[in-house]
Scaffold this active site. Structure first.
Site, PDB file in Angstrom:
ATOM      1  N   TYR A   6      -7.232   9.153  -4.846  1.00  0.00           N
ATOM      2  CA  TYR A   6      -7.589   8.380  -3.634  1.00  0.00           C
ATOM      3  C   TYR A   6      -6.343   8.116  -2.795  1.00  0.00           C
ATOM      4  O   TYR A   6      -6.294   8.452  -1.609  1.00  0.00           O
ATOM      5  CB  TYR A   6      -8.272   7.068  -4.031  1.00  0.00           C
TER       6      TYR A   6
HETATM    7  N1  LIG Z   1     -12.215  -2.214   1.598  1.00  0.00           N
HETATM    8  C1  LIG Z   1     -10.930  -2.205   1.286  1.00  0.00           C
HETATM    9  O1  LIG Z   1     -10.433  -3.122   0.595  1.00  0.00           O
HETATM   10  C2  LIG Z   1     -10.020  -1.110   1.761  1.00  0.00           C
HETATM   11  C3  LIG Z   1      -8.653  -1.174   1.403  1.00  0.00           C
HETATM   12  C4  LIG Z   1      -7.803  -0.167   1.848  1.00  0.00           C
HETATM   13  C5  LIG Z   1      -8.288   0.848   2.645  1.00  0.00           C
HETATM   14  N2  LIG Z   1      -9.612   0.906   2.972  1.00  0.00           N
HETATM   15  C6  LIG Z   1     -10.054   2.015   3.807  1.00  0.00           C
HETATM   16  O2  LIG Z   1     -10.826   1.492   4.877  1.00  0.00           O
HETATM   17  C7  LIG Z   1     -11.862   2.407   5.237  1.00  0.00           C
HETATM   18  C8  LIG Z   1     -13.198   1.731   5.224  1.00  0.00           C
HETATM   19  O3  LIG Z   1     -13.438   1.251   3.884  1.00  0.00           O
HETATM   20  P1  LIG Z   1     -14.741   0.442   3.493  1.00  0.00           P
HETATM   21  O4  LIG Z   1     -14.318  -0.592   2.526  1.00  0.00           O
HETATM   22  O5  LIG Z   1     -15.486   0.074   4.712  1.00  0.00           O
HETATM   23  O6  LIG Z   1     -15.532   1.566   2.677  1.00  0.00           O
HETATM   24  P2  LIG Z   1     -17.068   1.995   2.728  1.00  0.00           P
HETATM   25  O7  LIG Z   1     -17.276   2.937   1.583  1.00  0.00           O
HETATM   26  O8  LIG Z   1     -17.947   0.785   2.804  1.00  0.00           O
HETATM   27  O9  LIG Z   1     -17.187   2.765   4.101  1.00  0.00           O
HETATM   28  C9  LIG Z   1     -16.840   4.122   4.271  1.00  0.00           C
HETATM   29  C10 LIG Z   1     -17.992   4.827   4.967  1.00  0.00           C
HETATM   30  O10 LIG Z   1     -17.611   6.182   5.185  1.00  0.00           O
HETATM   31  C11 LIG Z   1     -18.744   7.003   4.990  1.00  0.00           C
HETATM   32  N3  LIG Z   1     -18.286   8.353   4.637  1.00  0.00           N
HETATM   33  C12 LIG Z   1     -17.605   8.731   3.518  1.00  0.00           C
HETATM   34  N4  LIG Z   1     -17.371  10.051   3.541  1.00  0.00           N
HETATM   35  C13 LIG Z   1     -17.896  10.509   4.705  1.00  0.00           C
HETATM   36  C14 LIG Z   1     -17.970  11.795   5.315  1.00  0.00           C
HETATM   37  N5  LIG Z   1     -17.459  12.876   4.709  1.00  0.00           N
HETATM   38  N6  LIG Z   1     -18.577  11.911   6.514  1.00  0.00           N
HETATM   39  C15 LIG Z   1     -19.112  10.821   7.154  1.00  0.00           C
HETATM   40  N7  LIG Z   1     -19.077   9.586   6.611  1.00  0.00           N
HETATM   41  C16 LIG Z   1     -18.477   9.434   5.415  1.00  0.00           C
HETATM   42  C17 LIG Z   1     -19.508   6.337   3.842  1.00  0.00           C
HETATM   43  O11 LIG Z   1     -20.895   6.686   3.832  1.00  0.00           O
HETATM   44  C18 LIG Z   1     -19.265   4.852   4.109  1.00  0.00           C
HETATM   45  O12 LIG Z   1     -20.357   4.263   4.785  1.00  0.00           O
HETATM   46  C19 LIG Z   1     -11.725   3.573   4.268  1.00  0.00           C
HETATM   47  O13 LIG Z   1     -10.981   4.588   4.886  1.00  0.00           O
HETATM   48  C20 LIG Z   1     -10.972   2.985   3.096  1.00  0.00           C
HETATM   49  O14 LIG Z   1     -10.261   3.971   2.393  1.00  0.00           O
HETATM   50  C21 LIG Z   1     -10.480  -0.055   2.554  1.00  0.00           C
END
Ligand SMILES: NC(=O)c1ccc[n+]([C@@H]2O[C@H](COP(=O)([O-])OP(=O)(O)OC[C@H]3O[C@@H](n4cnc5c(N)ncnc54)[C@H](O)[C@@H]3O)[C@@H](O)[C@H]2O)c1
Length: 333
Positions: A152
């Protein structure tokens, strides 16, 4: 302004799109409804966004180059906030290929469209886990981040590098932000706050890793959204630093920015706040550290503040109250 936001059915993408729509912007939203967790939750988030006239959803996979090209053929956004990704540490041990497909191929397909059009600003969501094995707390954007501990974090670090190369080759302004442990209403069912609240309310034990000796810079989702939207106005220019702490590239309009609360909290304190908010005692199942996990994360947000004047500030007590209120209401418990 027309924004393209990816991951709009996801936790942070939903909140970001909602904030932009409420401010009167138009949002094109992309999500493929990956069944990594409850798809109904994703559908409910998109239903709420669909109540806004300015929202245009596309249910497509970013790894599908034809589908991505089609979206762009209908018009170019001024700014892109790329949040879609396969997230999660434990899952990356079992299904690493989905991280390559969504985080590497998906990001590449977007960047290819962007370079053909050149948009005002491309913003990319990275993670505090890009700091890998570093213990140089609090993490500043300028420290090396060359020790990713999971596929990741490796794909997110790769995404940052891809953005830098497109910024360099095509002059595409790009900001990559590293989020720190985001939590709040409509949160992810695979994350600690959700699992803990769910089990505590059901009277079930919670798995507490590293025997509770973890420290996280928990950041409330509303603070994340405010920071992201403020950063979208801070368009980078190669070599133009706002201070000695700036991560701006010397050769490209690209910078990295931490978005964290800058107030690390012990996991046991976090659990005590959930106990207070739910009015129930947790049954703790103390476990060793999970492979690929880290004991601590902690953000230095000097750069964020210098660029935007904004500093995340919601304390975990308040954020957990908001989450528990939403959870009880949503699941009727
Ligand atoms: N939540 C956290 O604590 C956190 C921390 C660090 C980084 N992030 C980053 O923030 C971003 C959002 O995270 P989140 O917590 O909302 O996650 P999440 O999983 O709720 O949202 C990600 C969305 O992306 C969509 N997705 C995944 N692969 C896809 C693809 N190939 N095509 C189209 N859609 C796709 C999923 O269906 C999902 O709805 C991500 O990039 C994650 O890596 C989140």
């Amino acid at each position: 302004m027309l924004y393209l936001v990816t991951g709009t059915a996801g936790f942070i993408g939903f909140h970001t799109a909602q904030h932009l729509l409420q401010k009167g912007h138009e949002v094109v939203g992309i999500d493929s409804f990956v069944p990594y967790y409850d798809v109904k939750l994703k559908e409910r988030r998109h239903d709420i966004l669909a109540q806004h006239q300015g929202f245009t959803p596309y249910v497509i996979d970013l790894a599908d180059v034809g589908a991505v090209t089609d979206v762009f053929s209908k018009g170019s956004p001024q700014r892109i906030i790329h949040l879609a990704a396969q997230a999660g540490v434990r899952y990356s041990l079992e299904f690493p290929e989905t991280y390559i497909s969504s985080n590497i191929v998906g990001t590449f397909n977007l960047l290819e469209q962007v370079r053909k059009r050149k948009i005002e600003h491309f913003l990319f969501a990275s993670t505090s886990s890009a700091y890998g094995a570093s213990t140089d707390y609090p993490f500043r954007e300028t420290i090396p981040a060359d020790t990713p501990l999971t596929i990741y974090s490796a794909t997110k670090r790769g995404g940052e590098h891809m953005c830098h190369s497109y910024a360099n080759l095509w002059g595409q302004p790009c900001t990559a932000f590293r989020f720190f442990s985001v939590y709040g209403p409509w949160g992810r069912p695979d994350m600690a706050l959700f699992k803990f609240t769910d089990n505590i309310l059901k009277g079930l034990p919670i798995d507490v890793y590293n025997y509770g000796n973890m420290v996280r810079d928990f950041t409330y989702v509303e603070d994340i959204v405010k920071a992201v939207v403020a950063l979208s106005d801070a368009i980078p220019q190669a070599g133009k630093a706002v201070g000695p702490f700036d991560s701006i590239s010397p050769v490209a309009p690209y910078r990295l920015v931490n978005i964290g609360n800058a107030t690390p909290v012990q996991l046991n304190t976090f659990i005590a706040e959930i106990e207070r908010a739910t009015g129930r005692k947790a049954i703790k199942n103390l476990m060793p550290m999970q492979p690929g996990d880290v004991e601590m994360n902690s953000a230095d947000t000097t750069l964020l503040q210098a660029l935007t004047g904004f500093k995340p500030s919601v304390p975990v007590s308040q954020g957990i109250d908001e989450f528990v209120r939403w959870f009880r209401d949503y699941y009727n418990v």
